[in-house]
Motif scaffolding. Sequence first.
Motif, PDB file in Angstrom:
ATOM      1  N   SER A   1       0.881  -1.197   0.053  1.00 53.22           N
ATOM      2  CA  SER A   1      -0.042   0.160  -0.194  1.00 53.22           C
ATOM      3  C   SER A   1       0.725   1.221  -0.139  1.00 53.22           C
ATOM      4  CB  SER A   1      -1.195  -0.129   1.325  1.00 53.22           C
ATOM      5  OG  SER A   1      -1.855  -1.077   1.209  1.00 53.22           O
TER       6      SER A   1
ATOM      7  N   ARG B   1       1.066   4.081  -2.953  1.00 53.11           N
ATOM      8  CA  ARG B   1       0.389   5.358  -2.633  1.00 53.11           C
ATOM      9  C   ARG B   1       0.833   6.559  -3.666  1.00 53.11           C
ATOM     10  NH1 ARG B   1      -1.483   9.419  -2.142  1.00 53.11           N
ATOM     11  NH2 ARG B   1      -2.042  10.570  -0.307  1.00 53.11           N
TER      12      ARG B   1
ATOM     13  N   SER C   1      -2.936   4.607  -4.975  1.00 56.67           N
ATOM     14  CA  SER C   1      -3.643   4.017  -4.191  1.00 56.67           C
ATOM     15  C   SER C   1      -4.345   4.751  -3.228  1.00 56.67           C
ATOM     16  CB  SER C   1      -2.960   2.864  -3.204  1.00 56.67           C
ATOM     17  OG  SER C   1      -3.603   2.413  -2.080  1.00 56.67           O
TER      18      SER C   1
ATOM     19  N   THR D   1      -5.054   4.238  -0.171  1.00 57.87           N
ATOM     20  CA  THR D   1      -5.028   3.714   1.245  1.00 57.87           C
ATOM     21  C   THR D   1      -4.139   4.939   1.894  1.00 57.87           C
ATOM     22  OG1 THR D   1      -4.659   1.662   0.287  1.00 57.87           O
ATOM     23  CG2 THR D   1      -3.591   2.032   2.586  1.00 57.87           C
TER      24      THR D   1
END
Length: 302
Positions: free
Chosen positions: A278, A282, A292, A294
Amino acid sequence: MKSADELEEGVAGNKGQRGSGLVRSALEIAGRGWPVFPLRPGRKEPAIRNWERRATTDPDLIRRTWEVAPWNIGVACGPAALLVVDLDAGDRGDHGRQRLAALAAGAGQVIPADTYTVLTPGGEHLYFLAGDGGYRNTAGRLGAKIDTRGSGGYVVGAGSAVAGRRYRLACDLDPAALPGWIADRLAMTPPTPTPASVHTASSAYIAAALRGEVRRVAEATAGNRNHSLFVAAVRLGRFVHAGRLEEGVARDALLRAVDRHRGPGGLTDGEITRTIASGLRRYGSATSGTPSPTSAERHRSR
């Protein structure tokens, strides 16, 4: 270790029904000269702080402690001079034992059958005498689904149960000496990133950043480990996305840095893999090219 009263900390239950079997198991383990300490009932997390220093073989203290509650049993590997090989079972028959057997075969050897062995809910623990080898915890150094616990680490002892599934003694023999083919593999130094592994643009700066993020993760405290890993992955992900750092180098460095935080009471392999992935995504990884959504706040701190 704390007194029995201090350890109780609100654990309720009928005293007559509390872990008589567990205290017997704890005494048997301690009788081998292996210091033990309490884990939370039905769990893997230590019930006390500074567990490695306070683990004990004192039978009176063990009896008083386990009279309080049905604590699971932690075996402190370093003070016991043990190196425990943790073999995990995987999906579709994949098992750490298969990987260890392949490693042994490559050295013209077999996995010792004459060593203290505990069947765990998810695999097995092979206990070996480590002597003064100074072995610490590893994850994946011997192969996929194979961890080791040594100095600074512990394992859940025989007689304990997690989620109703028991740790069962399978081979009640003294631990064999650590096989040379395992010791040799553990002694191998994993390759460390160097400026040559980093793209030429600002390579010294990136190498320094890589070392800094590795140190950040390795020194993270309990409750902040997963967040620190995610932040480090995000920061390195910027270099990866810019084509200035190889993604494999960043990933391997983070995996080595987080190694000390694996195991009971720490991060699981799944959490580590997801957090690194994750973070690297990013800002869009070199392989995915897509950002992402996240965020660090979505990761559970451990």
